[in-house]
Every structure is written in structure tokens, then in C-alpha cells.
Design a protein around this motif. Structure first.
Motif, PDB file in Angstrom:
ATOM      1  N   SER A   1       0.833  -1.206   0.000  1.00 41.40           N
ATOM      2  CA  SER A   1       0.000   0.000   0.000  1.00 41.40           C
ATOM      3  C   SER A   1       0.868   1.257   0.000  1.00 41.40           C
ATOM      4  O   SER A   1       0.582   2.226  -0.719  1.00 41.40           O
ATOM      5  N   MET A   2       1.964   1.231   0.806  1.00 41.21           N
ATOM      6  CA  MET A   2       2.847   2.390   0.879  1.00 41.21           C
ATOM      7  C   MET A   2       3.553   2.636  -0.457  1.00 41.21           C
ATOM      8  O   MET A   2       3.646   3.780  -0.928  1.00 41.21           O
ATOM      9  N   ALA A   3       4.053   1.546  -1.076  1.00 46.15           N
ATOM     10  CA  ALA A   3       4.752   1.693  -2.355  1.00 46.15           C
ATOM     11  C   ALA A   3       3.796   2.164  -3.449  1.00 46.15           C
ATOM     12  O   ALA A   3       4.156   3.002  -4.293  1.00 46.15           O
ATOM     13  N   LEU A   4       2.577   1.635  -3.439  1.00 44.94           N
ATOM     14  CA  LEU A   4       1.599   2.037  -4.456  1.00 44.94           C
ATOM     15  C   LEU A   4       1.205   3.499  -4.275  1.00 44.94           C
ATOM     16  O   LEU A   4       1.066   4.256  -5.256  1.00 44.94           O
ATOM     17  N   PHE A   5       1.038   3.897  -3.026  1.00 45.22           N
ATOM     18  CA  PHE A   5       0.713   5.296  -2.756  1.00 45.22           C
ATOM     19  C   PHE A   5       1.864   6.204  -3.193  1.00 45.22           C
ATOM     20  O   PHE A   5       1.649   7.268  -3.773  1.00 45.22           O
ATOM     21  N   GLY A   6       3.118   5.759  -2.919  1.00 45.39           N
ATOM     22  CA  GLY A   6       4.273   6.547  -3.338  1.00 45.39           C
ATOM     23  C   GLY A   6       4.365   6.662  -4.844  1.00 45.39           C
ATOM     24  O   GLY A   6       4.683   7.727  -5.386  1.00 45.39           O
ATOM     25  N   ALA A   7       4.070   5.561  -5.548  1.00 50.76           N
ATOM     26  CA  ALA A   7       4.106   5.596  -7.017  1.00 50.76           C
ATOM     27  C   ALA A   7       3.033   6.526  -7.566  1.00 50.76           C
ATOM     28  O   ALA A   7       3.268   7.272  -8.522  1.00 50.76           O
ATOM     29  N   ALA A   8       1.846   6.499  -6.930  1.00 49.79           N
ATOM     30  CA  ALA A   8       0.770   7.382  -7.378  1.00 49.79           C
ATOM     31  C   ALA A   8       1.142   8.843  -7.152  1.00 49.79           C
ATOM     32  O   ALA A   8       0.850   9.720  -7.978  1.00 49.79           O
ATOM     33  N   ALA A   9       1.799   9.126  -6.021  1.00 50.23           N
ATOM     34  CA  ALA A   9       2.211  10.498  -5.733  1.00 50.23           C
ATOM     35  C   ALA A   9       3.276  10.963  -6.720  1.00 50.23           C
ATOM     36  O   ALA A   9       3.261  12.102  -7.188  1.00 50.23           O
ATOM     37  N   LYS A  10       4.226  10.059  -7.053  1.00 48.35           N
ATOM     38  CA  LYS A  10       5.290  10.416  -7.989  1.00 48.35           C
ATOM     39  C   LYS A  10       4.752  10.622  -9.396  1.00 48.35           C
ATOM     40  O   LYS A  10       5.331  11.367 -10.193  1.00 48.35           O
ATOM     41  N   SER A  11       3.650   9.959  -9.736  1.00 46.27           N
ATOM     42  CA  SER A  11       3.124  10.054 -11.097  1.00 46.27           C
ATOM     43  C   SER A  11       2.603  11.444 -11.408  1.00 46.27           C
ATOM     44  O   SER A  11       2.406  11.798 -12.573  1.00 46.27           O
ATOM     45  N   THR A  12       2.372  12.241 -10.379  1.00 43.64           N
ATOM     46  CA  THR A  12       1.892  13.613 -10.613  1.00 43.64           C
ATOM     47  C   THR A  12       3.014  14.538 -11.041  1.00 43.64           C
ATOM     48  O   THR A  12       2.766  15.629 -11.536  1.00 43.64           O
ATOM     49  N   ASN A  13       4.272  14.073 -10.842  1.00 46.31           N
ATOM     50  CA  ASN A  13       5.423  14.883 -11.242  1.00 46.31           C
ATOM     51  C   ASN A  13       5.852  14.521 -12.660  1.00 46.31           C
ATOM     52  O   ASN A  13       6.456  13.487 -12.879  1.00 46.31           O
ATOM     53  N   LYS A  14       5.514  15.338 -13.605  1.00 49.53           N
ATOM     54  CA  LYS A  14       5.845  15.080 -14.999  1.00 49.53           C
ATOM     55  C   LYS A  14       7.176  15.736 -15.347  1.00 49.53           C
ATOM     56  O   LYS A  14       7.513  16.797 -14.850  1.00 49.53           O
ATOM     57  N   GLY A  15       7.909  15.123 -16.237  1.00 49.70           N
ATOM     58  CA  GLY A  15       9.179  15.698 -16.654  1.00 49.70           C
ATOM     59  C   GLY A  15       9.685  14.986 -17.876  1.00 49.70           C
ATOM     60  O   GLY A  15       9.129  13.973 -18.313  1.00 49.70           O
ATOM     61  N   PRO A  16      10.756  15.486 -18.505  1.00 50.01           N
ATOM     62  CA  PRO A  16      11.324  14.806 -19.674  1.00 50.01           C
ATOM     63  C   PRO A  16      11.882  13.457 -19.275  1.00 50.01           C
ATOM     64  O   PRO A  16      12.677  13.348 -18.345  1.00 50.01           O
ATOM     65  N   LEU A  17      11.453  12.429 -19.966  1.00 49.56           N
ATOM     66  CA  LEU A  17      11.823  11.065 -19.629  1.00 49.56           C
ATOM     67  C   LEU A  17      12.441  10.372 -20.826  1.00 49.56           C
ATOM     68  O   LEU A  17      12.269  10.800 -21.962  1.00 49.56           O
ATOM     69  N   THR A  18      13.142   9.293 -20.575  1.00 47.53           N
ATOM     70  CA  THR A  18      13.720   8.482 -21.639  1.00 47.53           C
ATOM     71  C   THR A  18      13.051   7.134 -21.662  1.00 47.53           C
ATOM     72  O   THR A  18      12.477   6.688 -20.679  1.00 47.53           O
ATOM     73  N   SER A  19      13.140   6.480 -22.785  1.00 57.35           N
ATOM     74  CA  SER A  19      12.513   5.164 -22.931  1.00 57.35           C
ATOM     75  C   SER A  19      13.297   4.106 -22.175  1.00 57.35           C
ATOM     76  O   SER A  19      14.532   4.133 -22.153  1.00 57.35           O
ATOM     77  N   PRO A  20      12.616   3.159 -21.556  1.00 61.53           N
ATOM     78  CA  PRO A  20      13.332   2.072 -20.891  1.00 61.53           C
ATOM     79  C   PRO A  20      14.090   1.195 -21.871  1.00 61.53           C
ATOM     80  O   PRO A  20      14.983   0.461 -21.482  1.00 61.53           O
ATOM     81  N   LEU A  21      13.731   1.256 -23.144  1.00 58.96           N
ATOM     82  CA  LEU A  21      14.426   0.454 -24.144  1.00 58.96           C
ATOM     83  C   LEU A  21      15.462   1.275 -24.911  1.00 58.96           C
ATOM     84  O   LEU A  21      16.015   0.808 -25.904  1.00 58.96           O
ATOM     85  N   ASN A  22      15.702   2.485 -24.427  1.00 64.47           N
ATOM     86  CA  ASN A  22      16.734   3.337 -25.024  1.00 64.47           C
ATOM     87  C   ASN A  22      16.476   3.633 -26.509  1.00 64.47           C
ATOM     88  O   ASN A  22      17.398   3.718 -27.308  1.00 64.47           O
ATOM     89  N   GLN A  23      15.224   3.735 -26.885  1.00 65.31           N
ATOM     90  CA  GLN A  23      14.879   4.086 -28.260  1.00 65.31           C
ATOM     91  C   GLN A  23      14.575   5.591 -28.311  1.00 65.31           C
ATOM     92  O   GLN A  23      13.705   6.086 -27.589  1.00 65.31           O
ATOM     93  N   VAL A  24      15.291   6.316 -29.160  1.00 62.06           N
ATOM     94  CA  VAL A  24      15.169   7.774 -29.178  1.00 62.06           C
ATOM     95  C   VAL A  24      13.759   8.211 -29.556  1.00 62.06           C
ATOM     96  O   VAL A  24      13.232   9.183 -29.027  1.00 62.06           O
ATOM     97  N   HIS A  25      13.129   7.449 -30.464  1.00 61.94           N
ATOM     98  CA  HIS A  25      11.829   7.888 -30.955  1.00 61.94           C
ATOM     99  C   HIS A  25      10.680   7.465 -30.044  1.00 61.94           C
ATOM    100  O   HIS A  25       9.519   7.711 -30.356  1.00 61.94           O
TER     101      HIS A  25
END
Length: 319
Positions: free
Chosen positions: A179-203
Motif C-alpha cells: 500500500s505504501m509503495a503504491l501510494f508513493g508511485a501514485a504520488a510520484k506520477s503527478t510529477n511530470k518531466g522529460p523522460l527516456t525510454s526504458p528500451l533506449n529508443q530515441v523515438h
């Protein structure tokens, strides 16, 4: 019923799973690679936390048709049930390996080592107390006696019940962590920012950050570690095998007297545990239950002081 279910798995379930994986490969720029090669490639190129979720997803994709077969088609099919249990155990091992080797978890433990070790020691004491309670309930249920009347059996069954107490406590703890980890993930999801692909694909632009993914991975692992062990333990305790083993351990701990000592007829492999004066409980072998327990009278001929003196006076004469 078996044949239609098998056909549904082969011609519907497997193609759907295969199609999802193939579509994932195409969206991430691997359309030129076969689906089976892409499945193995994912295991190599995914970051640690995403690889954990990927492997657990594969395990549960195998578990789903097996469990549905046992639940809805044939719950007496031991090979299928065993395969389903093995997949659950594999998921539990993967989740435990990922959780306890997680840099985040190891960092928290290194920072609060003394506190966490103290919690484990206190939890051990609590769990032994709970195990004693479980053992007492088992003795009362099986024999109809107070557990204090069979002290050795009480001590031995308490030790046997310790893992059950730990499984129960860890299930509660991991569900809380989930429950704590899920709540933390939900809270972090509100912070948007430039991200990279987990598969390292530029597009490709990922929608989740590494920290966000880590929290979801920990939540997934905690959910598995919270539910899987207690589910398997519950299924095990519902079997006749578990009750038979508890009955056998009860007999081996406290039943050591032959029936002849209480003037009872000889019963093969039967044993007696002496209670208060004039009473006993007999364990009679049973093919279905292992042992059956029955209370019985056990009269004793107590020698009087006068008779003891007579025995002592006769003893020198016999020499």
C-alpha cells in the motif's frame, strides 16, 4: 470439458499473449526481430525493475490457465495443480529476490539496521507466542484436552507452528508495504518531466520515470510476497496430509506408554499418554486420519507404606 478448454488455451489464449508481445516489439522498433527472439532480448535490455515486472508477468501468464483449469474444470488433477503451485512458488522466489536485493531496500536497511534488527527480534518473540496459541488450538481440537495436559506436545507443536506465525505476520507486513509503495508511485506520477525510454529508443518517450517504475516494481513484489505464501500455506493446511502429520507429531512427542500399562488390550502401534491419576488418552492408528484419540481409564495399584515395608523385609531373605 478438458478438450474444449485445451483448445481455447491453444487457439485463443496463447495467440492473444503472443500478439501482445509482437505488438510491443513493433511499437518499440523491433518489427524486424521474431517475437521469440524479442522475448529473450527484453530480458537482457530492460532495466532491473522493469525486468522484474516482465519476468513476473511471464510467470503469471503461465499461472493463469493452470489456475483456471483447477478452479473450473478439474480440481482433482494433481499434475496441473502441482504445476500451478510451482509457478506461484517461482513468482514468490523472483519477487523475494528482487525485493531483498533492491538498492532502495538495502539502502533503507543499511540506514536503520539497529532499528530493523530490533523489530525482527520483537517480531520473533510475538510469533513464538502466536505459534504457541496455534499449537494449543490444534491440541484442543484433535484430543479434546487442555494443552497443558500434554506439555511436551505443546512445546514441540509450538516450534512447528513458528513458520506459520511468520507467514501470517509477513503477509500483513508486505500488504502494508504494498500500500505504501503504491501510494508513493501514485504520488510520484503527478510529477511530470522529460523522460527516456526504458528500451533506449530515441523515438519512444516513456511515460514513467525510473523512480516511479521502481516503486511500482516494489509494490508488485510486496503484493506477491504478501499473498502467495499465505495462500499456499492455507491450501496446505486444508489438506488431509497436513492434519495427519500434525497428529503423528503429537503422538511422537507425548505418547510413549503401551496399552498394557493401563490393562487395555494390545492394539498394534497404539500408544498412551498418562494424564492425572487414573486417566489416560490413547492414540489408535487410523488409515484415514493417521491416529484417533480416545480418553480412557488407567487404574493404578498404588502400594501402601505397610506393603512397602513388607517388600523391604522380604528382599533380604530372597538374597
Amino acid at each position: 470439458m478438458d478438450a474444449p478448454y485445451l483448445l481455447a488455451v491453444i487457439y485463443i489464449y496463447v495467440p492473444v499473449m503472443w500478439g501482445l508481445l509482437s505488438n510491443h516489439a513493433t511499437r518499440h522498433g523491433y518489427s524486424h526481430v521474431s517475437t521469440i527472439v524479442y522475448a529473450f532480448k527484453l530480458n537482457r535490455i530492460l532495466p532491473r525493475d522493469e525486468r522484474t515486472m516482465y519476468l513476473l508477468a511471464i510467470v503469471f501468464a503461465l499461472f493463469l490457465p493452470l489456475s483456471l483449469y483447477v478452479i473450473f474444470i478439474d480440481n482433482t488433477n494433481e499434475p496441473v495443480a502441482s504445476a500451478a503451485i510451482c509457478t506461484l512458488l517461482l513468482a514468490c522466489i523472483l519477487a523475494a529476490s528482487s525485493f531483498f536485493t533492491s538498492p532502495a531496500v538495502r539502502g533503507i536497511y543499511g540506514k536503520h539496521k539497529i532499528l530493523l534488527n530490533s523489530v525482527v527480534i520483537i517480531a520473533g518473540a510475538i510469533n513464538y507466542s502466536r505459534a504457541t496459541s496455534y499449537a494449543e488450538g490444534a491440541i484442543v481440537y484433535l484430543t479434546g484436552l487442555r494443552a497443558s495436559e500434554l506439555p511436551t506436545a505443546m512445546s514441540w507443536l509450538s516450534i512447528i507452528m513458528v513458520p506459520l506465525a511468520w507467514v501470517t505476520m509477513l503477509a500483513i507486513g508486505f500488504v502494508a508495504l504494498y500500500s505504501m509503495a503504491l501510494f508513493g508511485a501514485a504520488a510520484k506520477s503527478t510529477n511530470k518531466g522529460p523522460l527516456t525510454s526504458p528500451l533506449n529508443q530515441v523515438h519512444i518517450k516513456s511515460t514513467t520515470s525510473k523512480e516511479h517504475t521502481r516503486l511500482y516494481s516494489l509494490a508488485f513484489c510486496c503484493a506477491i510476497l504478501g499473498l502467495t505464501p499465505i495462500t499456499l500455506t492455507s491450501l496446505l493446511l486444508k489438506t488431509d496430509w497436513a492434519e495427519i502429520q500434525i497428529r503423528k507429531q503429537l503422538v511422537s512427542a507425548s505418547f510413549h506408554v503401551n496399552p498394557e500399562a493401563c490393562s487395555l488390550p494390545q492394539i498394534e502401534d497404539a500408544k498412551i499418554a498418562l494424564l492425572e491419576a487414573g486417566k489416560a488418552i490413547i492414540a489408535i492408528p487410523d488409515q484415514a486420519l493417521g491416529y484417533k484419540f480416545r480418553l480412557t481409564q488407567c487404574p493404578k495399584n498404588w502400594i501402601t507404606p505397610e506393603e512397602l515395608l513388607q517388600v523391604q523385609s522380604i528382599a533380604p531373605m530372597t538374597k
